[in-house]
Design a protein around this motif. Structure first.
Motif, PDB file in Angstrom:
ATOM      1  N   ALA A  40       1.128  -1.224  -0.028  1.00 18.20           N
ATOM      2  CA  ALA A  40      -0.426  -0.122   0.039  1.00 18.20           C
ATOM      3  C   ALA A  40       0.934   1.110  -0.135  1.00 18.20           C
ATOM      4  N   LYS A  41       1.689   1.447   0.561  1.00 23.34           N
ATOM      5  CA  LYS A  41       2.663   2.747   0.590  1.00 23.34           C
ATOM      6  C   LYS A  41       3.260   2.827  -0.308  1.00 23.34           C
ATOM      7  N   GLU A  42       3.472   2.171  -1.543  1.00 27.16           N
ATOM      8  CA  GLU A  42       4.072   2.470  -2.762  1.00 27.16           C
ATOM      9  C   GLU A  42       3.208   2.874  -4.033  1.00 27.16           C
ATOM     10  N   SER A  43       1.549   2.155  -3.783  1.00 25.67           N
ATOM     11  CA  SER A  43       0.198   2.782  -3.980  1.00 25.67           C
ATOM     12  C   SER A  43       0.275   3.700  -3.867  1.00 25.67           C
ATOM     13  N   VAL A  44       0.426   4.476  -2.252  1.00 23.64           N
ATOM     14  CA  VAL A  44      -0.006   5.984  -1.691  1.00 23.64           C
ATOM     15  C   VAL A  44       0.672   6.540  -2.865  1.00 23.64           C
ATOM     16  N   ILE A  45       2.710   6.082  -2.870  1.00 22.64           N
ATOM     17  CA  ILE A  45       3.169   6.936  -3.318  1.00 22.64           C
ATOM     18  C   ILE A  45       2.694   7.397  -5.180  1.00 22.64           C
ATOM     19  N   HIS A  46       2.765   6.624  -5.693  1.00 18.61           N
ATOM     20  CA  HIS A  46       1.948   6.587  -7.099  1.00 18.61           C
ATOM     21  C   HIS A  46       1.080   7.431  -6.937  1.00 18.61           C
ATOM     22  N   LEU A  47      -0.356   7.751  -6.045  1.00 14.86           N
ATOM     23  CA  LEU A  47      -1.544   8.389  -6.314  1.00 14.86           C
ATOM     24  C   LEU A  47      -0.603   9.824  -6.152  1.00 14.86           C
ATOM     25  N   LEU A  48       0.314  10.669  -5.187  1.00 16.65           N
ATOM     26  CA  LEU A  48       0.816  11.064  -4.820  1.00 16.65           C
ATOM     27  C   LEU A  48       1.645  12.403  -6.158  1.00 16.65           C
ATOM     28  N   LEU A  49       2.624  10.716  -6.929  1.00 18.65           N
ATOM     29  CA  LEU A  49       2.784  11.044  -7.634  1.00 18.65           C
ATOM     30  C   LEU A  49       2.144  11.934  -8.821  1.00 18.65           C
ATOM     31  N   PHE A  50       0.547  11.098  -9.260  1.00 19.72           N
ATOM     32  CA  PHE A  50      -0.200  11.674 -10.450  1.00 19.72           C
ATOM     33  C   PHE A  50      -0.398  12.988  -9.550  1.00 19.72           C
ATOM     34  N   ALA A  51      -1.032  12.978  -8.473  1.00 25.29           N
ATOM     35  CA  ALA A  51      -1.613  13.796  -7.937  1.00 25.29           C
ATOM     36  C   ALA A  51      -0.155  15.408  -8.388  1.00 25.29           C
ATOM     37  N   GLU A  52       0.695  15.478  -8.408  1.00 29.28           N
ATOM     38  CA  GLU A  52       2.191  16.395  -8.471  1.00 29.28           C
ATOM     39  C   GLU A  52       2.099  16.577  -9.933  1.00 29.28           C
ATOM     40  N   VAL A  53       1.528  15.849 -10.341  1.00 31.50           N
ATOM     41  CA  VAL A  53       1.365  15.944 -12.191  1.00 31.50           C
ATOM     42  C   VAL A  53      -0.180  17.169 -12.638  1.00 31.50           C
ATOM     43  N   GLY A  54      -0.559  15.971 -12.283  1.00 31.03           N
ATOM     44  CA  GLY A  54      -1.789  16.357 -12.555  1.00 31.03           C
ATOM     45  C   GLY A  54      -2.417  17.835 -12.067  1.00 31.03           C
ATOM     46  N   GLY A  55      -1.796  17.765 -10.807  1.00 31.66           N
ATOM     47  CA  GLY A  55      -2.356  19.818 -11.186  1.00 31.66           C
ATOM     48  C   GLY A  55      -1.324  20.509 -11.903  1.00 31.66           C
ATOM     49  N   PRO A  56      -0.328  20.528 -12.224  1.00 31.26           N
ATOM     50  CA  PRO A  56       0.064  21.298 -13.562  1.00 31.26           C
ATOM     51  C   PRO A  56      -0.162  21.231 -14.738  1.00 31.26           C
ATOM     52  N   PHE A  57      -1.049  20.074 -14.808  1.00 29.65           N
ATOM     53  CA  PHE A  57      -1.720  19.319 -16.142  1.00 29.65           C
ATOM     54  C   PHE A  57      -3.358  20.227 -16.454  1.00 29.65           C
ATOM     55  N   LEU A  58      -3.618  20.079 -15.280  1.00 30.58           N
ATOM     56  CA  LEU A  58      -4.718  21.176 -15.423  1.00 30.58           C
ATOM     57  C   LEU A  58      -4.750  22.345 -15.400  1.00 30.58           C
ATOM     58  N   ALA A  59      -3.661  22.725 -15.007  1.00 32.82           N
ATOM     59  CA  ALA A  59      -3.714  24.469 -14.726  1.00 32.82           C
ATOM     60  C   ALA A  59      -3.400  24.888 -16.206  1.00 32.82           C
ATOM     61  N   VAL A  60      -2.461  23.741 -16.463  1.00 31.53           N
ATOM     62  CA  VAL A  60      -2.449  24.494 -18.824  1.00 31.53           C
ATOM     63  C   VAL A  60      -3.004  23.819 -19.417  1.00 31.53           C
ATOM     64  N   LEU A  61      -4.047  22.941 -19.188  1.00 32.86           N
ATOM     65  CA  LEU A  61      -5.315  23.014 -20.139  1.00 32.86           C
ATOM     66  C   LEU A  61      -6.129  23.890 -19.657  1.00 32.86           C
ATOM     67  N   LEU A  62      -6.837  24.490 -18.561  1.00 31.03           N
ATOM     68  CA  LEU A  62      -7.812  25.298 -17.962  1.00 31.03           C
ATOM     69  C   LEU A  62      -7.637  27.054 -17.951  1.00 31.03           C
ATOM     70  N   LEU A  63      -6.098  27.049 -17.323  1.00 32.59           N
ATOM     71  CA  LEU A  63      -5.506  28.432 -17.356  1.00 32.59           C
ATOM     72  C   LEU A  63      -4.391  28.832 -18.420  1.00 32.59           C
ATOM     73  N   GLU A  64      -4.835  30.363 -18.680  1.00 34.51           N
ATOM     74  CA  GLU A  64      -3.624  31.305 -18.829  1.00 34.51           C
ATOM     75  C   GLU A  64      -2.535  31.038 -18.907  1.00 34.51           C
ATOM     76  N   VAL A  65      -1.839  30.679 -18.818  1.00 36.53           N
ATOM     77  CA  VAL A  65      -0.187  31.012 -18.191  1.00 36.53           C
ATOM     78  C   VAL A  65       0.416  31.680 -18.917  1.00 36.53           C
ATOM     79  N   ASN A  66       0.571  32.135 -16.950  1.00 34.30           N
ATOM     80  CA  ASN A  66       1.781  33.092 -17.252  1.00 34.30           C
ATOM     81  C   ASN A  66       2.457  32.283 -16.539  1.00 34.30           C
ATOM     82  N   ALA A  67       3.393  34.081 -15.207  1.00 34.72           N
ATOM     83  CA  ALA A  67       4.498  33.123 -15.136  1.00 34.72           C
ATOM     84  C   ALA A  67       3.927  32.632 -13.766  1.00 34.72           C
ATOM     85  N   LEU A  68       2.996  32.532 -13.225  1.00 34.46           N
ATOM     86  CA  LEU A  68       2.268  32.521 -11.827  1.00 34.46           C
ATOM     87  C   LEU A  68       2.313  30.158 -11.958  1.00 34.46           C
TER      88      LEU A  68
END
Length: 199
Positions: A40-68
């Motif tokens: 389970a520990k490695e499975s939780v780490i994998h979901l954490l990895l997805f959250a870490e790339v999912g946030g920027p992915f959604l930001a670029v998908l939906l938001l105006e890309v600026n310095a932030l």
């Protein structure tokens, strides 16, 4: 959009290959019996990895890309790299990391960097502004894209991420959680029996 090869490569090459690599990684985990090795520990780490790339992915998908947004992508890239190192340091002591899985990991590490570089190149003035360079002032506002990506693409990308990333890894974690319940219950019974036997 047809005149922007960088955007087309991001949308129709980088993102699909990234998702395929994530799914291939899950297949490697299944092949090495993650459920009875690193668990389970490695499975939780994998979901954490997805959250870490999912946030920027959604930001670029939906938001105006600026310095932030660029700063967010850069920070999360380094957080993702640190979490990847933690993941591998833990997993390698408990299960075999095959050459195929190592090769898949190279894609999972380099494709986020590729995405950050290509998006920074597309928004070069704001990338420079983030470091106090160039002619533009850095913008740190959160705003939806003025020219949004096609809705069909957004829905397709989110559904693909759910089907090929979140769902398989989440299912593995759910199975592990179900298996661990009887073990926890048995441990509690043993502890209770010992405590009652030796007051």
């Amino acid at each position: 959009m047809e005149q922007d090869p960088t955007l087309l490569l991001l949308m129709y090459f980088v993102v699909p290959v990234w998702l395929m690599a994530g799914f291939a990684d899950w297949l490697c985990h299944r092949a090495t019996n993650i459920e009875i090795t690193s668990g389970a520990k490695e499975s939780v780490i994998h979901l954490l990895l997805f959250a870490e790339v999912g946030g920027p992915f959604l930001a670029v998908l939906l938001l105006e890309v600026n310095a932030l947004v660029i700063a967010f992508m850069i920070v999360m890239f380094f957080v993702h790299e640190a979490t990847t190192l933690w993941d591998l340091s833990y997993a390698v002591t408990l299960r075999k990391i095959t050459p195929i899985e190592q090769h898949v990991h190279s894609y999972l590490e380099l494709l986020p960097l590729t995405a950050v570089l290509m998006i920074s190149a597309r928004h070069w003035p704001q990338f420079l502004a983030l470091f106090g360079l160039g002619d533009e002032a850095p913008r740190f506002d959160i705003a939806l894209k003025a020219n949004p990506l096609p809705l069909a693409y957004i829905i397709g990308a989110v559904v693909a991420a759910l089907l090929f990333a979140i769902l398989p890894y989440g299912r593995t974690l759910a199975r592990l959680a179900r298996k661990s319940r009887p073990l926890r219950s048995a441990r509690r019974k043993i502890v209770r029996a010992i405590v009652e036997a030796y007051p």
